[in-house]
Design an enzyme around this catalytic site. Structure first.
Site, PDB file in Angstrom:
ATOM      1  N   CYS A 106      64.614  65.915  21.794  1.00 48.40           N
ATOM      2  CA  CYS A 106      63.174  66.121  21.644  1.00 48.40           C
ATOM      3  C   CYS A 106      62.643  66.215  23.057  1.00 48.40           C
ATOM      4  O   CYS A 106      62.536  65.207  23.748  1.00 48.40           O
ATOM      5  CB  CYS A 106      62.519  64.970  20.881  1.00 48.40           C
ATOM      6  SG  CYS A 106      60.732  65.179  20.781  1.00 48.40           S
ATOM      7  N   CYS A 109      59.237  64.106  23.534  1.00 42.61           N
ATOM      8  CA  CYS A 109      59.178  62.638  23.473  1.00 42.61           C
ATOM      9  C   CYS A 109      60.492  62.092  22.921  1.00 42.61           C
ATOM     10  O   CYS A 109      61.484  62.083  23.634  1.00 42.61           O
ATOM     11  CB  CYS A 109      57.978  62.165  22.677  1.00 42.61           C
ATOM     12  SG  CYS A 109      57.681  63.061  21.145  1.00 42.61           S
ATOM     13  N   SER A 110      60.526  61.663  21.688  1.00 42.06           N
ATOM     14  CA  SER A 110      61.724  60.971  21.205  1.00 42.06           C
ATOM     15  C   SER A 110      61.937  61.159  19.712  1.00 42.06           C
ATOM     16  O   SER A 110      62.540  60.310  19.065  1.00 42.06           O
ATOM     17  CB  SER A 110      61.603  59.485  21.514  1.00 42.06           C
ATOM     18  OG  SER A 110      60.426  58.985  20.890  1.00 42.06           O
ATOM     19  N   CYS A 111      61.453  62.257  19.132  1.00 42.77           N
ATOM     20  CA  CYS A 111      61.516  62.421  17.681  1.00 42.77           C
ATOM     21  C   CYS A 111      62.958  62.567  17.180  1.00 42.77           C
ATOM     22  O   CYS A 111      63.755  63.293  17.772  1.00 42.77           O
ATOM     23  CB  CYS A 111      60.740  63.656  17.248  1.00 42.77           C
ATOM     24  SG  CYS A 111      59.006  63.610  17.727  1.00 42.77           S
TER      25      CYS A 111
HETATM   26 FE   LIG Z   1      59.357  63.665  19.984  1.00 39.46          FE
END
Ligand SMILES: [Fe+2]
Length: 198
Positions: A106, A109-111
Site C-alpha cells: 500500500c 499507508c498500510s492497507c
Molecule cells: Fe493504505
C-alpha cells in the site's frame, strides 16, 4: 475572539492525555474503553493470518472453490465464515505460478485485507518498503530472502481503500494429498503478501 489563556509549555504526560480523551468520550455517552478493548481483542484473536491460510488450503484442495475465489474473493471467503468490512468492497486474489510472483503493498499507508490475511507487519507500513517495492521489487524481495530467477515475472499490486489483495501461493509439491488443516499450517502471512514462496 482572542484566547488569552497561556498555553502550557510542555504537554501533559500521556496517561493524563489518554484519561482526558476517555473522559470526553464518556461525557458524551460513548463507551470508548470497551471499544478499545474490543478492537484489541479483534486484532489479536480474530484478524489473523490463519484465516487466509484456511482459504488457501481450501483453494488448493477444491478446484471449484478456487475458481470462485479467483472470480470474486470477497464472496468466496465468506463461504468459509470470514467477514470483511463494508468498505473493503473487493478482494482480488492473485494466483502465483511457476513464472509469476505477485506482491502486494500500500504505497499510501498500510492497507491490507486484514480480516483475511491479518494486520500488516511493521515492515509493510514502513516508507522504505512502500516506496522501494514498486521501483525495485526484485531487489527488495531478494533483500527479504526471496531470490527469484530472472524468468519469474514480478507483479506489484497497490492496495486502495476499497480494493484489497491477497496472494494465492503455489502449493508445495510435497504437500499434495495432505488434509486441509495440515495444509493451512504451512501457509504464512508473508506468502499471502507475496514476499515469500512456500
Ligand atoms: Fe493504505
Amino acid at each position: 475572539m482572542a484566547n488569552d489563556r497561556a498555553l502550557p509549555t510542555t504537554p501533559a504526560p500521556v496517561e493524563r492525555r489518554v484519561a482526558a480523551i476517555q473522559d470526553a468520550f464518556a461525557a458524551r455517552g460513548l463507551p470508548v474503553v470497551q471499544a478499545v478493548a474490543d478492537l484489541s481483542h479483534k486484532a489479536q484473536e480474530e484478524w489473523v493470518p490463519r484465516n487466509g491460510a484456511r482459504v488457501v488450503a481450501r483453494a488448493w484442495t477444491d478446484p471449484a472453490f478456487r475458481a470462485r475465489l479467483l472470480a470474486d474473493g470477497r464472496s468466496a471467503v465468506m463461504e468459509l465464515g470470514l467477514s470483511m468490512p463494508a468498505h473493503h468492497r473487493h478482494l482480488v486474489v492473485l494466483e502465483n505460478t511457476a513464472t509469476v510472483q505477485n506482491v502486494i503493498c500500500c504505497t499510501l499507508c498500510s492497507c491490507t485485507a486484514f480480516t483475511v490475511i491479518g494486520l500488516p507487519p511493521d515492515w509493510y507500513k514502513d516508507l522504505e518498503y512502500r516506496s522501494r517495492v514498486v521501483r525495485e521489487s526484485r531487489h527488495v524481495l531478494r533483500e527479504m530472502g526471496l531470490d527469484l530467477p530472472p524468468e519469474v515475472e514480478v507483479r506489484v499490486w497497490d492496495t486502495t481503500a476499497d480494493t484489497r489483495y491477497m496472494v494465492l501461493p503455489e502449493q508445495p509439491p510435497h504437500t499434495v494429498g495432505w488434509p486441509e488443516e495440515k495444509l493451512a499450517a504451512v501457509v504464512t502471512r508473508d506468502a499471502m503478501i507475496g514476499v515469500a514462496r512456500l
